[in-house]
Scaffold this active site. Structure first.
Site, PDB file in Angstrom:
ATOM      1  NE  ARG A   1      51.384  32.646 100.322  1.00 57.86           N
ATOM      2  CZ  ARG A   1      50.794  33.359 101.298  1.00 57.86           C
ATOM      3  NH1 ARG A   1      49.508  33.183 101.551  1.00 57.86           N
ATOM      4  NH2 ARG A   1      51.491  34.225 102.004  1.00 57.86           N
TER       5      ARG A   1
ATOM      6  CG  HIS B   1      44.000  42.110 101.043  1.00 61.66           C
ATOM      7  ND1 HIS B   1      44.093  42.240 102.407  1.00 61.66           N
ATOM      8  CD2 HIS B   1      44.810  41.078 100.698  1.00 61.66           C
ATOM      9  CE1 HIS B   1      44.950  41.337 102.868  1.00 61.66           C
ATOM     10  NE2 HIS B   1      45.391  40.606 101.847  1.00 61.66           N
TER      11      HIS B   1
ATOM     12  CG  ASP C   1      47.640  34.340 106.673  1.00 65.33           C
ATOM     13  OD1 ASP C   1      46.660  34.394 105.887  1.00 65.33           O
ATOM     14  OD2 ASP C   1      48.802  34.611 106.320  1.00 65.33           O
TER      15      ASP C   1
ATOM     16  CD  GLU D   1      42.406  38.554 102.106  1.00 68.79           C
ATOM     17  OE1 GLU D   1      42.922  38.228 101.016  1.00 68.79           O
ATOM     18  OE2 GLU D   1      43.010  38.457 103.201  1.00 68.79           O
TER      19      GLU D   1
END
Length: 331
Positions: free
Chosen positions: A79, A174, A242, A295
């Site tokens: 992000r 990913h 996450d 990742e």
């Protein structure tokens, strides 16, 4: 070493090809031209093939999935807060695609294109030119992604780019791993070369604060995902990972079962992990995870936080990043 090619489907009236590289140990990686996707990672143990990553066997599932399974994401993975940033005091505001934020380069990121492909020295080379007019980032970016498999079972993914203006560049693959023999991932051991992680806000955008690891996030020694989730629940009530870990360059992490392991290394400073079930989102909602995303990238939202790393790509200068994944059998 052998490389084969076949058509996997069609995307926007263009053929999508699947390349498979196989070494003398019958280890295989498969790569799609669509989204420069790492489609499969298969190893052969005592005559039996094992897939180590989540994958689909048809193109439609790759197009539909919201989980970006195996895809190359960018120009900037993760992000960017408020979908905005500054380069040399010039302000850029891009169309958000995750609430008010930008994720994985936006709606016209790397993951939405079919790449041109060729084979050079048993390596699959994928190229595409991304236009500023399409994605809003400054300058037009020429991207080359190279997939290779060594005789020693090491997969390398290199991302090389050159741009017509100073811009941002922080891609990754990913990819979701499960190296166990189970359909769930709870027995997979995880070790991460990290002593700290990023704090994030309610939108999962980094705040700029770097936190020491609490017990739920401490993977300095091997811990199964099951144990880690138990620790996490005791820590803060959360039921999933996450999260972004600050890592040392080179060795990043290892995942293992009682039969096999994969060692991760990178020339960047961050690792995002994500518990998921991209093959069955309903099971994911029920916390029945079948894989762990791994990742490797520069820390997310680095352009907006000092000390997170440099993701600026100078005008006219080629920059290359490389992520490595080495399989080894445990006897």
């Amino acid at each position: 070493m052998e490389v084969t090619k076949r058509q996997f489907g069609t995307y926007k009236d263009e053929p999508v090809y699947l390349y498979t590289i196989e070494n003398n140990q019958k280890t295989k990686i498969s790569v799609l031209t669509y989204a420069a996707t790492w489609q499969n990672f298969e190893v052969n143990e005592n005559g039996v093939d094992h897939s180590l990553i989540s994958h689909f066997d048809n193109l439609d599932d790759y197009i539909k999935t919201p989980y970006q399974v195996g895809k190359t994401v960018g120009r900037v993975a993760g992000r960017i807060g408020n979908a905005s940033f500054k380069i040399d005091d010039k302000f850029y505001k891009l169309p958000p695609n995750d609430g008010e934020n930008l994720i994985h380069g936006g709606s016209n990121g790397f993951q939405n294109f079919n790449f041109t492909s060729t084979v050079i020295d048993n390596k699959v080379v994928l190229t595409h030119k991304f236009l500023s007019a399409d994605d809003g980032f400054p300058g037009d970016l020429s991207l080359k992604i190279t997939y290779s498999l060594s005789p020693e079972n090491e997969v390398k993914i290199s991302y090389s780019a050159i741009n017509t203006e100073k811009t941002l560049f922080n891609p990754t693959c990913h990819v979701y791993f499960n190296v166990t023999d189970s359909e769930d991932v709870f027995g997979q051991g995880v070790k991460i070369n990290s002593k700290s992680m990023l704090a994030v806000d309610s939108s999962k955008v980094p705040t700029g604060e770097i936190l020491p690891l609490t017990s739920g996030y401490d993977f300095k020694k091997f811990k199964t995902i099951s144990k880690a989730l138990d620790d996490l629940k005791s820590d803060n009530g959360k039921l999933e990972f996450d999260d972004t870990f600050v890592t040392d360059e080179n060795f990043v992490a290892t995942i293992k079962s009682n039969k096999r392991a994969v060692d991760f290394s990178s020339d960047r400073n961050g690792l995002v992990i994500f518990t998921a079930n991209p093959n069955d989102p309903k099971k994911a909602d029920e916390r029945q995870y079948n894989s762990l995303a791994m990742e490797m990238q520069t820390l997310p939202d680095a352009i907006n936080h000092s000390g997170f790393g440099n993701i600026i790509l100078p005008r006219g200068k080629e920059v290359t990043y490389t992520n490595s994944y080495k399989y080894r059998q445990i006897n």
